[in-house]
Motif scaffolding. Structure first.
Motif, PDB file in Angstrom:
ATOM      1  N   ARG A  56     -59.667 -24.415 -18.741  1.00 33.23           N
ATOM      2  CA  ARG A  56     -60.197 -24.398 -17.499  1.00 33.23           C
ATOM      3  C   ARG A  56     -59.159 -24.412 -16.278  1.00 33.23           C
ATOM      4  O   ARG A  56     -57.859 -24.697 -16.835  1.00 33.23           O
ATOM      5  CB  ARG A  56     -61.044 -25.731 -17.030  1.00 33.23           C
ATOM      6  CG  ARG A  56     -62.153 -25.808 -17.881  1.00 33.23           C
ATOM      7  CD  ARG A  56     -62.921 -27.042 -17.214  1.00 33.23           C
ATOM      8  NE  ARG A  56     -63.834 -26.440 -16.261  1.00 33.23           N
ATOM      9  CZ  ARG A  56     -64.691 -27.335 -15.700  1.00 33.23           C
ATOM     10  NH1 ARG A  56     -64.903 -28.687 -15.535  1.00 33.23           N
ATOM     11  NH2 ARG A  56     -65.782 -26.736 -14.538  1.00 33.23           N
ATOM     12  N   ARG A  57     -59.389 -23.630 -15.244  1.00 32.74           N
ATOM     13  CA  ARG A  57     -58.366 -23.604 -14.260  1.00 32.74           C
ATOM     14  C   ARG A  57     -58.976 -24.251 -13.069  1.00 32.74           C
ATOM     15  O   ARG A  57     -60.377 -24.009 -12.848  1.00 32.74           O
ATOM     16  CB  ARG A  57     -57.788 -22.067 -14.088  1.00 32.74           C
ATOM     17  CG  ARG A  57     -57.156 -21.596 -15.322  1.00 32.74           C
ATOM     18  CD  ARG A  57     -56.512 -20.131 -14.948  1.00 32.74           C
ATOM     19  NE  ARG A  57     -57.834 -19.379 -14.338  1.00 32.74           N
ATOM     20  CZ  ARG A  57     -58.631 -18.810 -15.001  1.00 32.74           C
ATOM     21  NH1 ARG A  57     -58.770 -18.583 -16.444  1.00 32.74           N
ATOM     22  NH2 ARG A  57     -59.405 -17.695 -14.439  1.00 32.74           N
ATOM     23  N   PHE A  58     -58.171 -24.731 -11.994  1.00 32.30           N
ATOM     24  CA  PHE A  58     -59.088 -25.161 -10.927  1.00 32.30           C
ATOM     25  C   PHE A  58     -57.740 -24.970  -9.599  1.00 32.30           C
ATOM     26  O   PHE A  58     -56.757 -24.856  -9.907  1.00 32.30           O
ATOM     27  CB  PHE A  58     -59.524 -26.541 -11.143  1.00 32.30           C
ATOM     28  CG  PHE A  58     -58.429 -27.437 -11.369  1.00 32.30           C
ATOM     29  CD1 PHE A  58     -57.678 -28.168 -10.620  1.00 32.30           C
ATOM     30  CD2 PHE A  58     -58.020 -27.704 -12.892  1.00 32.30           C
ATOM     31  CE1 PHE A  58     -56.784 -29.152 -10.955  1.00 32.30           C
ATOM     32  CE2 PHE A  58     -57.179 -28.620 -13.210  1.00 32.30           C
ATOM     33  CZ  PHE A  58     -56.344 -29.247 -12.220  1.00 32.30           C
ATOM     34  N   ASP A  81     -64.812 -21.641 -13.137  1.00 33.78           N
ATOM     35  CA  ASP A  81     -66.364 -21.437 -13.450  1.00 33.78           C
ATOM     36  C   ASP A  81     -67.399 -21.591 -12.358  1.00 33.78           C
ATOM     37  O   ASP A  81     -68.433 -21.313 -12.581  1.00 33.78           O
ATOM     38  CB  ASP A  81     -66.827 -21.835 -14.683  1.00 33.78           C
ATOM     39  CG  ASP A  81     -66.664 -23.429 -14.708  1.00 33.78           C
ATOM     40  OD1 ASP A  81     -66.448 -24.083 -13.487  1.00 33.78           O
ATOM     41  OD2 ASP A  81     -66.987 -24.196 -15.693  1.00 33.78           O
ATOM     42  N   GLY A  82     -66.689 -21.737 -11.310  1.00 39.47           N
ATOM     43  CA  GLY A  82     -67.492 -22.142 -10.047  1.00 39.47           C
ATOM     44  C   GLY A  82     -67.903 -23.365  -9.656  1.00 39.47           C
ATOM     45  O   GLY A  82     -68.370 -23.647  -8.718  1.00 39.47           O
ATOM     46  N   GLU A  83     -67.663 -24.358 -10.818  1.00 40.87           N
ATOM     47  CA  GLU A  83     -68.183 -25.899 -10.533  1.00 40.87           C
ATOM     48  C   GLU A  83     -67.214 -26.299  -9.423  1.00 40.87           C
ATOM     49  O   GLU A  83     -66.087 -26.214  -9.360  1.00 40.87           O
ATOM     50  CB  GLU A  83     -67.868 -26.708 -11.858  1.00 40.87           C
ATOM     51  CG  GLU A  83     -68.104 -28.133 -11.781  1.00 40.87           C
ATOM     52  CD  GLU A  83     -68.014 -28.998 -13.048  1.00 40.87           C
ATOM     53  OE1 GLU A  83     -68.088 -30.118 -12.811  1.00 40.87           O
ATOM     54  OE2 GLU A  83     -67.462 -28.329 -13.776  1.00 40.87           O
ATOM     55  N   ARG A  84     -67.717 -27.083  -8.711  1.00 44.04           N
ATOM     56  CA  ARG A  84     -67.202 -27.933  -7.640  1.00 44.04           C
ATOM     57  C   ARG A  84     -67.434 -29.536  -7.888  1.00 44.04           C
ATOM     58  O   ARG A  84     -68.296 -29.927  -8.190  1.00 44.04           O
ATOM     59  CB  ARG A  84     -67.826 -27.552  -6.127  1.00 44.04           C
ATOM     60  CG  ARG A  84     -67.660 -25.930  -5.767  1.00 44.04           C
ATOM     61  CD  ARG A  84     -68.253 -25.805  -4.658  1.00 44.04           C
ATOM     62  NE  ARG A  84     -68.079 -24.457  -4.212  1.00 44.04           N
ATOM     63  CZ  ARG A  84     -66.830 -23.832  -3.721  1.00 44.04           C
ATOM     64  NH1 ARG A  84     -65.943 -24.649  -3.273  1.00 44.04           N
ATOM     65  NH2 ARG A  84     -66.707 -22.373  -3.348  1.00 44.04           N
ATOM     66  N   GLN A  85     -66.123 -30.187  -7.559  1.00 42.91           N
ATOM     67  CA  GLN A  85     -66.397 -31.526  -7.691  1.00 42.91           C
ATOM     68  C   GLN A  85     -65.601 -32.114  -6.456  1.00 42.91           C
ATOM     69  O   GLN A  85     -64.691 -31.541  -6.111  1.00 42.91           O
ATOM     70  CB  GLN A  85     -65.453 -31.858  -9.011  1.00 42.91           C
ATOM     71  CG  GLN A  85     -66.144 -31.911 -10.201  1.00 42.91           C
ATOM     72  CD  GLN A  85     -65.307 -32.354 -11.415  1.00 42.91           C
ATOM     73  OE1 GLN A  85     -64.106 -32.729 -11.329  1.00 42.91           O
ATOM     74  NE2 GLN A  85     -65.848 -32.294 -12.665  1.00 42.91           N
TER      75      GLN A  85
END
Length: 178
Positions: A56-58, A81-85
């Motif tokens: 993963r990258r962020f 992947d578009g996930e937001r936290q």
């Protein structure tokens, strides 16, 4: 010594291996945790599995607010992947110079120490994986590079064995640096 005992001895020795914060006592620039993270900080990172494969990258934008001996960090993550936290840390500087912190997804209390240009932060977190929720131990090492940059390496462990690694690069604009 039989193979099983040898394996257990090696496992115990490897699980206990980590740098000591005092190794960085004379390193410069000194890492003022509250000073560096006050205001806006941006970071870019990646997660690697136990085989060092990037999984993963962020990017993360962090807004830090200091009131007395408490630093509140509002973190907003966006993954490739578009996930937001989001996560909000509340970190307290103790009279002895150590740190304690809490966040919604952290189990218990995080504990930290700083010496020279380094900050070591340890805590447990439940992480969502393909196999469900897993409790992992995080061993964060942050290193102040200069006035605007910090590097971060985090070892994620389960039963004392490293199962993943997170690498982050933090940056502030020169006007934001303290």
């Amino acid at each position: 010594m039989n193979i099983k005992r040898l394996f257990m001895v090696l496992l115990i020795l490897l699980a206990g291996c980590s740098a000591d914060i005092s190794d960085y006592r004379s390193e410069k620039p000194t890492f003022d945790l509250f000073g560096y993270f006050s205001g806006e900080t941006r970071a870019w990172g990646m997660v690697q599995d136990y085989q060092n494969k990037q999984i993963r990258r962020f990017e993360v934008v962090i807004q830090g607010d200091v009131v007395g001996d408490t630093l509140t960090l509002h973190e907003k993550f966006v993954y490739n992947d578009g996930e937001r936290q989001t996560r909000t840390w509340r970190i307290t500087r103790n009279p002895d110079g150590t740190y304690q912190g809490t966040a919604g997804d952290i189990i218990g209390v995080a504990h930290g120490n700083t010496e020279g240009n380094a900050f070591n932060w340890r805590y447990d977190m439940e992480v969502n994986t393909d196999n469900g929720m897993v409790k992992l131990h995080f061993d964060d090492w942050l290193y102040r590079q200069d006035e605007t940059h910090v590097f971060n390496q985090t070892s994620l462990r389960k039963f004392g064995l490293e199962v993943a690694r997170v690498t982050l690069f933090f940056a502030k604009t020169p006007a934001q640096a303290q």
